[in-house]
Design a protein around this motif. Structure first.
Motif, PDB file in Angstrom:
ATOM      1  N   LYS A  66       9.438   6.745  -7.435  1.00  0.00           N
ATOM      2  CA  LYS A  66       9.853   7.962  -8.607  1.00  0.00           C
ATOM      3  C   LYS A  66       9.238   9.364  -7.891  1.00  0.00           C
ATOM      4  CE  LYS A  66      11.176   4.925 -12.195  1.00  0.00           C
ATOM      5  NZ  LYS A  66      11.223   4.831 -13.538  1.00  0.00           N
ATOM      6  N   GLN A 108       5.173   3.444 -10.073  1.00  0.00           N
ATOM      7  CA  GLN A 108       5.952   4.875 -10.117  1.00  0.00           C
ATOM      8  C   GLN A 108       5.855   5.204  -8.450  1.00  0.00           C
ATOM      9  OE1 GLN A 108       7.109   5.913 -12.963  1.00  0.00           O
ATOM     10  NE2 GLN A 108       6.475   3.812 -13.717  1.00  0.00           N
ATOM     11  N   TYR A 167       4.635  10.561 -13.828  1.00  0.00           N
ATOM     12  CA  TYR A 167       4.530   9.423 -12.948  1.00  0.00           C
ATOM     13  C   TYR A 167       2.993   8.955 -12.291  1.00  0.00           C
ATOM     14  CZ  TYR A 167       9.394  10.271 -13.216  1.00  0.00           C
ATOM     15  OH  TYR A 167      10.754  10.569 -13.594  1.00  0.00           O
TER      16      TYR A 167
END
Length: 163
Positions: free
Chosen positions: A97, A94, A142
């Motif tokens: 992101k 993640q 995330y």
């Protein structure tokens, strides 16, 4: 733009010693004190001609020493009295992101990739604690967050030493 070149944390300018002579250091000091100063007034302060000062400032800009000029606004005046720093530890896969989300949220004024257990340090401004919670909840998709609310700023942002 030099600031864009530096997003990966590397310096856009490697020959600082060659370009930062005493005159250029004085120019930087004067520009720190008053970034809106005209080139003619700046020239008078350092005892040079306006064209010579303009050329030196442009050279510092091209070399990436001067990366921009900015205005600072009190977040409280904009209705954002809550300021917090959030450390974010991404879940596996993640990492990109989090940076994308931070860039997309207007409440985030800074996002730094850092070392240690957490990978990001993010500065967030909000109208109230519940609004801060809404922003932080977006990051929870995330990874984990650890947040500290700012209660005072004894050393506000200041110019780097140029001497």
């Amino acid at each position: 733009m030099p600031a864009e070149q530096r997003q990966n944390g590397t310096s856009a300018f490697s020959g600082a010693n060659a370009l930062l002579d005493e005159v250029n250091r004085r120019l930087l000091s004067e520009l720190h004190a008053d970034p809106r100063i005209t080139m003619s007034a700046l020239a008078r302060r350092v005892g040079m001609s306006a064209p010579a000062v303009t050329e030196r400032v442009q050279r510092l800009e091209r070399a990436g020493v001067i990366t921009g000029y900015r205005m600072e606004v009190d977040p409280v005046a904009l209705g954002l009295p809550v300021t917090a720093f959030a450390r974010v530890r991404p879940a596996p896969g993640q990492l990109p992101k989090i940076a994308e989300l931070a860039a997309a949220l207007p409440q985030v004024s800074e996002c730094h990739r850092i070392t240690g257990e957490d990978c990001f340090l993010i500065k967030v401004h909000a109208a109230a604690v519940d609004k801060l919670e809404e922003v932080l909840d977006r990051f929870l998709m995330y990874g984990q967050t650890t947040t500290s609310i700012v209660v005072a700023t004894p050393v506000p942002p200041r110019p780097l030493p140029v001497g």
